[in-house]
Design a protein around this motif. Structure first.
Motif, PDB file in Angstrom:
ATOM      1  N   THR A 493       0.628  -1.238  -0.693  1.00 47.60           N
ATOM      2  CA  THR A 493       0.076  -0.238   0.229  1.00 47.60           C
ATOM      3  C   THR A 493       1.037   1.051  -0.352  1.00 47.60           C
ATOM      4  OG1 THR A 493       0.122  -0.176   2.420  1.00 47.60           O
ATOM      5  CG2 THR A 493      -1.578  -1.180   0.612  1.00 47.60           C
ATOM      6  N   ALA A 494       1.981   1.301   1.036  1.00 48.13           N
ATOM      7  CA  ALA A 494       2.908   2.319   1.218  1.00 48.13           C
ATOM      8  C   ALA A 494       3.487   2.642  -0.740  1.00 48.13           C
ATOM      9  CB  ALA A 494       3.824   2.237   2.067  1.00 48.13           C
ATOM     10  N   ALA A 495       3.177   1.570  -1.199  1.00 50.47           N
ATOM     11  CA  ALA A 495       3.881   1.869  -2.738  1.00 50.47           C
ATOM     12  C   ALA A 495       3.535   2.334  -3.658  1.00 50.47           C
ATOM     13  CB  ALA A 495       5.199   0.143  -2.755  1.00 50.47           C
ATOM     14  N   HIS A 496       2.072   2.662  -3.580  1.00 47.66           N
ATOM     15  CA  HIS A 496       1.509   2.674  -4.722  1.00 47.66           C
ATOM     16  C   HIS A 496       0.368   3.668  -3.699  1.00 47.66           C
ATOM     17  CE1 HIS A 496       2.219  -1.275  -5.407  1.00 47.66           C
ATOM     18  NE2 HIS A 496       2.600  -1.107  -7.041  1.00 47.66           N
ATOM     19  N   THR A 497       1.046   5.420  -3.220  1.00 46.73           N
ATOM     20  CA  THR A 497       0.267   5.743  -3.112  1.00 46.73           C
ATOM     21  C   THR A 497       0.000   6.899  -4.110  1.00 46.73           C
ATOM     22  OG1 THR A 497       1.660   6.852  -2.412  1.00 46.73           O
ATOM     23  CG2 THR A 497      -0.322   5.142  -0.671  1.00 46.73           C
ATOM     24  N   ARG A 498      -0.966   7.899  -4.136  1.00 49.30           N
ATOM     25  CA  ARG A 498      -1.648   9.194  -4.661  1.00 49.30           C
ATOM     26  C   ARG A 498      -0.440  10.530  -3.702  1.00 49.30           C
ATOM     27  NH1 ARG A 498      -6.351   7.265  -5.905  1.00 49.30           N
ATOM     28  NH2 ARG A 498      -7.295   8.546  -4.244  1.00 49.30           N
ATOM     29  N   VAL A 499      -0.344  11.515  -4.113  1.00 49.06           N
ATOM     30  CA  VAL A 499      -0.012  12.546  -3.486  1.00 49.06           C
ATOM     31  C   VAL A 499      -0.811  12.849  -2.090  1.00 49.06           C
ATOM     32  CG1 VAL A 499       0.340  15.333  -3.630  1.00 49.06           C
ATOM     33  CG2 VAL A 499       0.644  14.018  -5.271  1.00 49.06           C
ATOM     34  N   ASP A 500      -2.076  12.660  -2.290  1.00 45.57           N
ATOM     35  CA  ASP A 500      -2.588  12.870  -0.884  1.00 45.57           C
ATOM     36  C   ASP A 500      -2.702  11.519   0.211  1.00 45.57           C
ATOM     37  OD1 ASP A 500      -4.333  11.179  -2.562  1.00 45.57           O
ATOM     38  OD2 ASP A 500      -6.080  12.224  -2.195  1.00 45.57           O
ATOM     39  N   GLY A 501      -1.993  10.725   0.169  1.00 49.44           N
ATOM     40  CA  GLY A 501      -2.039   9.480   0.135  1.00 49.44           C
ATOM     41  C   GLY A 501      -3.252   8.089  -0.116  1.00 49.44           C
ATOM     42  N   ALA A 537      -3.514  -0.622  13.174  1.00 46.62           N
ATOM     43  CA  ALA A 537      -2.311   0.113  13.927  1.00 46.62           C
ATOM     44  C   ALA A 537      -2.316   1.811  13.655  1.00 46.62           C
ATOM     45  CB  ALA A 537      -1.286  -1.574  13.031  1.00 46.62           C
ATOM     46  N   ASP A 538      -3.684   1.768  12.604  1.00 47.70           N
ATOM     47  CA  ASP A 538      -3.164   3.810  12.247  1.00 47.70           C
ATOM     48  C   ASP A 538      -2.808   3.591  11.150  1.00 47.70           C
ATOM     49  OD1 ASP A 538      -3.546   6.166  12.077  1.00 47.70           O
ATOM     50  OD2 ASP A 538      -2.644   6.614  13.650  1.00 47.70           O
ATOM     51  N   TRP A 539      -2.361   2.516   9.674  1.00 49.86           N
ATOM     52  CA  TRP A 539      -1.313   2.469   9.448  1.00 49.86           C
ATOM     53  C   TRP A 539      -2.901   3.239   8.222  1.00 49.86           C
ATOM     54  CZ3 TRP A 539       3.574   2.128   8.021  1.00 49.86           C
ATOM     55  CH2 TRP A 539       3.588   2.221   6.930  1.00 49.86           C
ATOM     56  N   LEU A 540      -3.536   2.774   7.930  1.00 50.81           N
ATOM     57  CA  LEU A 540      -4.409   3.132   6.525  1.00 50.81           C
ATOM     58  C   LEU A 540      -5.518   4.297   7.578  1.00 50.81           C
ATOM     59  CD1 LEU A 540      -5.333  -0.098   4.745  1.00 50.81           C
ATOM     60  CD2 LEU A 540      -4.043   2.043   4.261  1.00 50.81           C
ATOM     61  N   SER A 541      -5.558   4.826   7.288  1.00 49.11           N
ATOM     62  CA  SER A 541      -6.816   5.727   7.576  1.00 49.11           C
ATOM     63  C   SER A 541      -8.100   5.115   7.588  1.00 49.11           C
ATOM     64  CB  SER A 541      -6.832   6.908   7.505  1.00 49.11           C
ATOM     65  OG  SER A 541      -6.459   7.277   6.038  1.00 49.11           O
ATOM     66  N   ARG A 549     -11.812  -5.524  -5.690  1.00 47.23           N
ATOM     67  CA  ARG A 549     -10.686  -4.142  -6.081  1.00 47.23           C
ATOM     68  C   ARG A 549      -9.949  -3.356  -3.617  1.00 47.23           C
ATOM     69  NH1 ARG A 549      -8.261  -2.902 -10.117  1.00 47.23           N
ATOM     70  NH2 ARG A 549      -7.711  -0.825  -9.355  1.00 47.23           N
ATOM     71  N   LEU A 550      -8.758  -2.885  -3.944  1.00 47.36           N
ATOM     72  CA  LEU A 550      -7.987  -2.684  -2.942  1.00 47.36           C
ATOM     73  C   LEU A 550      -8.683  -1.438  -2.855  1.00 47.36           C
ATOM     74  CD1 LEU A 550      -7.086  -3.440  -0.223  1.00 47.36           C
ATOM     75  CD2 LEU A 550      -4.375  -3.167  -0.755  1.00 47.36           C
ATOM     76  N   ARG A 551      -9.171  -0.375  -1.279  1.00 48.50           N
ATOM     77  CA  ARG A 551      -9.199   0.773  -1.567  1.00 48.50           C
ATOM     78  C   ARG A 551      -8.727   1.603  -0.371  1.00 48.50           C
ATOM     79  NH1 ARG A 551     -13.615  -0.948  -5.142  1.00 48.50           N
ATOM     80  NH2 ARG A 551     -13.308   0.223  -6.862  1.00 48.50           N
ATOM     81  N   GLY A 552      -8.355   2.502  -0.760  1.00 47.06           N
ATOM     82  CA  GLY A 552      -8.130   3.153   0.838  1.00 47.06           C
ATOM     83  C   GLY A 552      -6.989   4.216   0.693  1.00 47.06           C
ATOM     84  N   ARG A 553      -6.656   5.009   2.113  1.00 44.38           N
ATOM     85  CA  ARG A 553      -5.820   6.166   2.617  1.00 44.38           C
ATOM     86  C   ARG A 553      -4.511   5.612   3.264  1.00 44.38           C
ATOM     87  NH1 ARG A 553      -7.220  10.640   0.242  1.00 44.38           N
ATOM     88  NH2 ARG A 553      -8.760   9.767  -0.024  1.00 44.38           N
ATOM     89  N   LEU A 554      -3.702   6.055   3.347  1.00 46.10           N
ATOM     90  CA  LEU A 554      -2.415   6.382   4.426  1.00 46.10           C
ATOM     91  C   LEU A 554      -2.661   6.865   5.303  1.00 46.10           C
ATOM     92  CD1 LEU A 554       0.617   5.616   2.769  1.00 46.10           C
ATOM     93  CD2 LEU A 554      -0.694   3.812   3.178  1.00 46.10           C
ATOM     94  N   SER A 555      -2.755   6.608   6.990  1.00 45.44           N
ATOM     95  CA  SER A 555      -2.961   7.770   7.593  1.00 45.44           C
ATOM     96  C   SER A 555      -2.451   8.973   7.907  1.00 45.44           C
ATOM     97  CB  SER A 555      -2.903   7.242   8.847  1.00 45.44           C
ATOM     98  OG  SER A 555      -1.380   7.143   9.396  1.00 45.44           O
ATOM     99  N   ASP A 556      -2.193   9.819   8.257  1.00 44.47           N
ATOM    100  CA  ASP A 556      -1.317  10.845   8.052  1.00 44.47           C
ATOM    101  C   ASP A 556      -0.127  10.642   9.375  1.00 44.47           C
ATOM    102  OD1 ASP A 556      -3.307  12.374   7.061  1.00 44.47           O
ATOM    103  OD2 ASP A 556      -3.580  13.599   8.432  1.00 44.47           O
ATOM    104  N   ARG A 557       0.159  10.142  10.097  1.00 47.52           N
ATOM    105  CA  ARG A 557       0.861   8.645  11.013  1.00 47.52           C
ATOM    106  C   ARG A 557       2.211   8.784   9.654  1.00 47.52           C
ATOM    107  NH1 ARG A 557       2.757   5.110  12.825  1.00 47.52           N
ATOM    108  NH2 ARG A 557       1.032   3.377  12.005  1.00 47.52           N
ATOM    109  N   VAL A 558       1.626   8.131   9.102  1.00 47.19           N
ATOM    110  CA  VAL A 558       3.232   7.405   7.505  1.00 47.19           C
ATOM    111  C   VAL A 558       3.310   8.558   6.612  1.00 47.19           C
ATOM    112  CG1 VAL A 558       2.722   4.770   9.228  1.00 47.19           C
ATOM    113  CG2 VAL A 558       1.206   5.581   6.949  1.00 47.19           C
ATOM    114  N   LEU A 561       6.165   7.587   4.192  1.00 49.01           N
ATOM    115  CA  LEU A 561       6.617   6.696   3.669  1.00 49.01           C
ATOM    116  C   LEU A 561       5.915   6.895   2.312  1.00 49.01           C
ATOM    117  CD1 LEU A 561       6.960   4.554   7.372  1.00 49.01           C
ATOM    118  CD2 LEU A 561       8.535   5.566   5.984  1.00 49.01           C
ATOM    119  N   SER A 562       4.558   7.429   1.977  1.00 56.14           N
ATOM    120  CA  SER A 562       4.586   6.825   0.614  1.00 56.14           C
ATOM    121  C   SER A 562       5.143   7.460  -0.096  1.00 56.14           C
ATOM    122  CB  SER A 562       3.020   8.358   0.284  1.00 56.14           C
ATOM    123  OG  SER A 562       3.270   8.737   0.469  1.00 56.14           O
ATOM    124  N   ALA A 563       4.994   6.076  -1.591  1.00 59.87           N
ATOM    125  CA  ALA A 563       6.076   6.298  -2.667  1.00 59.87           C
ATOM    126  C   ALA A 563       5.087   6.752  -3.789  1.00 59.87           C
ATOM    127  CB  ALA A 563       6.632   4.730  -3.392  1.00 59.87           C
TER     128      ALA A 563
END
Length: 565
Positions: A493-501, A537-541, A549-558, A561-563
């Motif tokens: 998930t960290a390797a496949h994110t947009r600017v907004d997470g 674990a507060d990895w995804l908000s 489909r796998l949908r979601g958004r990284l939390s602001d905490r990590v 680490l988004s690529a």
């Protein structure tokens, strides 16, 4: 005649002091060595060019003060420039760096006038020269300042016109006479000033000709130094020197046309030097300067037909793109890096280029792994990133225990048995390896002599490996005792994110669920369970695994680490 020849042979040559700054050691270090041509002066070394220049100017002024204390320039010596075959001259020509082309042949410029003490400083700030020369040579040397004039030597029959040390310049090249019967000096470099040379005149020394200063010496001084060029004809205004400049180690010719291009190149050089003096970097400003440089150098190349200028223009255009990418990575992209709370996001750990390389490695994980289970995939991923460059990577027992926890020995034995890697010790001994004595793991498929699936540079490999280490060992993932499949999903998930997470390229698009499940080595229906772990674990908000489909958004905490995709 014989007596006169013997007298000329016995005459001493004018003294010359040469102070130089040369690189010392590695060029990247910026250290310089200060050397002086006088044997009594020892070499000095400085850590920076600016410090060396200050010391060089002080050294030159020290010699000038000693010359003044010793009586100033000597009137009965031969011209020091003539002793060097007049190599310091430049001839008038329509082009050239200093307004001149090749220097005249030896003897083409006749020496004449009184002996003067001159100082010369090159524009690069690397060489300073003090010399006793004749007045004509002093006027013919660009960027040369006359500091003092020697009294004519006493002779029984009077000085001979045109000889070195005489008070009158010989031949038609003598300068124009003033109202008082003396000659005014007209130097080759009209724009020369104390600020240009960096060497102030010593106390009591005579100023350059034409300066309204008094002579503080108790002894009477001779007439000012005669010039080497005739005055401009009556009715014609003197021509002002055109502005010159330097950019990217290139001199901008004063004759370059069109005028707008020449002024743009000069202003760009000044702007780059001003940027280097800034206390803090400004990547937006720097990218704009590189854009201007690319356009200006491309036009310069078209005017001059120089292919190397086109190459410089291409490099400047690439540098502008790189600066903008760096700014986007540091500021969080076009959105300005604002979190959902309104705070500024931390800079991304990976640049966009490094993120592309990371996704390339992740895409080969299924083909590289000898088994289809989460612990094996996790061990293969981390060991591949350690050995991606040379085929050999160092690991410690702490690394292996952090990745695989209590299953590390079994996984290592399975990888060795499958021939995927080799170790110089057993798995149990590798788990006891300490940071000062790590275990060298060899991955045959990544050795340089084989057909490797990818290649990474030294910095890129280290940055991606450190990024994966931070993801896998995230403190909340460890605190929740997340299994290897959940940690693999965190990496994916960290390797496949947009600017907004957000996950995926477009809003509400997400990632392919089957590909994510294959990467984690679990069935697609089990991915939802690990998504819940990442939410806890507060990895995804936010996150879901449904409808393929796998949908979601990284939390602001990590988010750092988004690529970015």
């Amino acid at each position: 005649m014989t007596a006169e020849a013997d007298t000329q042979q016995e005459r001493a040559t004018g003294r010359v002091w040469v102070v130089r700054l040369d690189p010392h050691g590695r060029l990247a270090a910026g250290a310089v060595r200060l050397s002086c041509s006088r044997p009594a002066c020892d070499d000095q070394r400085f850590s920076s060019t600016a410090e060396g220049r200050r010391a060089a100017v002080e050294h030159v002024n020290l010699h000038l003060s000693r010359i003044r204390e010793g009586g100033g320039p000597r009137g009965g010596v031969w011209c020091g420039c003539r002793a060097a075959d007049c190599a310091w001259h430049t001839a008038d020509a329509p082009d050239g760096r200093h307004g001149g082309a090749a220097r005249p042949a030896a003897g083409a410029v006749r020496c004449g006038g009184p002996v003067v003490l001159t100082v010369y400083a090159d524009r690069a700030g690397r060489l300073w020269r003090i010399a006793e020369t004749c007045a004509r040579c002093a006027a013919a040397i660009p960027e040369c300042r006359v500091l003092d004039t020697a009294p004519p030597p006493a002779r029984a029959g009077g000085p001979e016109a045109g000889s070195p040390g005489s008070g009158q310049a010989a031949g038609p090249a003598a300068g124009p006479a003033t109202a008082g019967g003396t000659a005014a000096a007209l130097f080759s470099d009209h724009g020369n000033s104390p600020a240009a040379t960096g060497v102030p005149a010593p106390t009591g020394a005579s100023a350059p000709a034409g300066a309204p200063t008094g002579d503080s010496s108790p002894a009477p001084r001779p007439a000012p130094v005669p010039g080497a060029r005739a005055a401009a004809p009556a009715g014609r205004a003197p021509r002002r020197p055109r502005r010159w400049g330097k950019i990217a180690q290139r001199i901008v010719p004063y004759y370059l046309e069109p005028e707008a291009l020449r002024l743009e190149l000069i202003d760009l050089g000044d702007a780059f030097r001003a940027y280097q003096r800034r206390p803090e970097p400004d990547l937006v400003l720097l990218s704009g300067l590189h854009d201007r440089k690319a356009r200006a150098f491309a036009q310069w190349a078209d005017v001059c037909g120089d292919a190397s200028l086109h190459e410089d223009a291409d490099r400047a255009a690439k540098a502008a793109v790189t600066c903008r990418e760096m700014h986007d990575n540091r500021a969080g992209g076009p959105l300005g890096g604002l979190l959902s709370t309104g705070e500024q996001a931390a800079p991304r750990l990976l640049t966009r280029t490094q993120a592309e390389h990371a996704r390339t490695v992740l895409g080969h994980l299924g083909a590289l792994a000898p088994g289809h289970e989460p612990p094996v995939h996790l061990a293969v991923l981390m060991l591949t990133l350690r050995a991606a460059r040379a085929g050999i990577g160092n690991v410690t027992g702490q690394d292996l225990g952090g990745w695989l926890q209590g299953d590390a020995e079994r996984v290592l034995d399975a990888l060795v048995a499958a021939g995927w890697m080799r170790m110089p010790c057993t798995a149990a001994e590798a788990l006891d390896a300490r940071p000062e004595d790590p275990t060298a793991v060899t991955v045959p498929t990544l050795l340089p002599d084989g057909q490797r699936p990818f290649t990474l540079g030294k910095v890129t490999r280290a940055r991606i490996s450190g990024w994966a280490q931070k993801v896998v060992n995230d403190r909340k993932l460890r605190k929740k005792k997340s299994p290897p499949a959940a940690r693999l999903l965190a990496v994916y998930t960290a390797a496949h994110t947009r600017v907004d997470g957000g996950l995926g390229h477009a809003e509400d698009d997400g990632l392919d669920l089957a590909e994510a499940a294959a990467f984690c080595a679990v069935p697609p229906e089990e991915v939802a369970e690990h998504v819940e772990r990442l939410l806890t674990a507060d990895w995804l908000s936010e996150g879901s695994a449904e409808e393929g489909r796998l949908r979601g958004r990284l939390s602001d905490r990590v988010l750092h680490l988004s690529a970015l995709l």
